[in-house]
Design an enzyme around this catalytic site. Structure first.
Site, PDB file in Angstrom:
ATOM      1  N   CYS A 356       0.791  -1.437  -0.008  1.00  0.00           N
ATOM      2  CA  CYS A 356      -0.011  -0.009   0.098  1.00  0.00           C
ATOM      3  C   CYS A 356       0.712   1.187  -0.092  1.00  0.00           C
ATOM      4  O   CYS A 356       0.277   2.240  -0.261  1.00  0.00           O
ATOM      5  CB  CYS A 356      -0.990  -0.084   1.187  1.00  0.00           C
ATOM      6  SG  CYS A 356      -1.884  -1.350   1.595  1.00  0.00           S
TER       7      CYS A 356
HETATM    8  O1  KQY Z   1      -4.253   0.702   1.046  1.00  0.00           O
HETATM    9  C1  KQY Z   1      -4.436   1.183   2.269  1.00  0.00           C
HETATM   10  N1  KQY Z   1      -4.303  -0.073   2.852  1.00  0.00           N
HETATM   11  C2  KQY Z   1      -4.535   2.346   2.593  1.00  0.00           C
HETATM   12  C3  KQY Z   1      -5.405   2.452   3.945  1.00  0.00           C
HETATM   13  C4  KQY Z   1      -5.553   3.842   4.167  1.00  0.00           C
HETATM   14  C5  KQY Z   1      -5.623   3.972   5.771  1.00  0.00           C
HETATM   15  C6  KQY Z   1      -5.827   5.607   6.214  1.00  0.00           C
HETATM   16  N2  KQY Z   1      -5.842   5.481   7.551  1.00  0.00           N
END
Ligand code: KQY
Length: 366
Positions: A356
């Site tokens: 991510c």
């Molecule tokens: O891609 C992802 N796992 C992003 C998550 C965003 C979290 C913001 N608190």
């Protein structure tokens, strides 16, 4: 200003390459917001630095950093990491960065999706998100890469491709009314194929249990090679993840990819379950409008959420009984790459993991 293209990548002969194809750079964003990252983001900064160090031994890496953090990041990062100053709302380059596409001549272009912070005002994770929505465009301008602006809400973590015409995604995310409520499933599928240069979409019903992204596929099921899919798994029939993983397994076992191959499914047992401790929750600022961090809340831990780079896979581990099996499985799946483990807990506390926070830029010409 970079050239903005009309039309779609598919119509122009472009496709999103698989992550294991050659890359010229990896992009990340330096974490700092104290309402998402505990203790003023200091532990997260150390965790992101570990990821950056693991990657930049193998390929160039660019870290996007705010003006206020520029010098602090420089202190933490190896000299060969390029820092560029940019405004962002948080640090999820997979979701805010461009999706790069290439053609058979090796030309590079990029897709700038619409970004609404994982659901906008209906379950999104923060407001505002206007800086994040500009990240893809700024990256493409910096790189001199022509851009398609898709009028379609999508985060890069909600799709995965084999580079040979197949897309994996989840209904939980892409059919969620908080992304593209005006479009039918068929229209969404059409957009995915047009903007990713693909021919077939495999829809998994749901993603990892309680994943705050509404079930991003990159935390749940990803291609490790054409015809091979890694799947987050649990053997515990009493765990809510069991039903979710089993329904995905049934879809994958009955699917063929864009080239007509049946899929080999490789199970990766989930770590934990992992829960937020009282100390961890107490370290996060509470701001209205931002997803709170609550003691005891279950986190969406997964070994699928890794980064595949040139000669390397960066794999989050959790000091968990399942770490060793995950490492062995990755060694078997990626025999020609070094498997570098990094501590995954701090990144997980922010809502995601290694995949991510990274975005690969394929090798190609402008
Ligand atoms: O891609 C992802 N796992 C992003 C998550 C965003 C979290 C913001 N608190």
């Amino acid at each position: 200003m970079t050239r903005t293209l009309t039309g779609t990548p598919k119509a122009d002969g472009f496709r999103m390459p698989a992550e294991w194809e050659r890359q010229c750079n990896c992009w990340m964003v330096w974490p700092e917001r104290p309402d998402n990252w505990r203790l003023g983001a200091k532990p997260a900064q150390e965790a992101f630095s570990r990821v950056a160090r693991a990657i930049c031994d193998h390929e160039p890496l660019t870290m996007v950093v705010s003006g206020g953090q520029y010098l602090n990041a420089r202190e933490h990062l190896p000299a060969q990491v390029r820092e560029v100053e940019m405004s962002t709302d948080d640090s999820w380059m997979r979701d805010t960065g461009p999706t790069f596409v290439i053609n058979d001549a090796g030309e590079l272009r990029g897709v700038d999706w619409r970004f609404n912070a994982w659901g906008g005002l209906e379950g999104g994770l923060y407001f505002p998100w206007d800086h994040d929505d500009l990240v893809a465009r700024k990256v493409l301008e910096m790189e001199g890469v022509p851009m398609y602006r898709a009028n379609f809400v999508l985060e890069g973590g909600s799709i995965d491709v084999d580079g040979q015409g197949t897309v994996l995604t989840t209904e939980e995310c892409l059919l969620n009314h908080n992304r593209n409520p005006h479009l039918t499933k068929a229209e969404i599928e059409h957009n995915l194929c047009e903007y990713l240069g693909a021919d077939k979409v495999i829809w998994l019903p749901r993603g990892v249990y309680l994943d705050e992204t509404d079930g991003h596929v990159d935390n749940f099921a990803r291609f490790a090679a054409p015809g091979v899919v890694m799947l987050t798994w649990t053997d515990d029939q009493n765990d809510p993840q069991w039903e979710i993983s089993n329904e995905a397994l049934a879809v994958l076992e009955n699917a063929t990819d864009a080239r007509g191959r049946r899929l080999e499914v490789v199970k990766l047992h989930q770590p934990g379950p992992i829960h937020i401790t009282a100390d961890e929750a107490a370290g996060v600022d509470h701001i209205p409008g931002v997803q709170p961090r609550v003691e005891g809340e279950r986190l969406a831990g997964s070994y699928v959420n890794s980064f595949i780079g040139n000669g390397v896979v960066v794999l989050p581990v959790f000091d968990d009984v399942h770490d060793e099996d995950a490492i062995l499985t990755y060694k078997r799946l990626f025999p020609d790459r070094e498997i570098v483990t990094v501590p995954g807990r701090e990144i997980l506390l922010g809502g995601g993991n290694v995949h991510c926070i990274t975005q690969q830029e394929p090798s190609g010409s402008r």
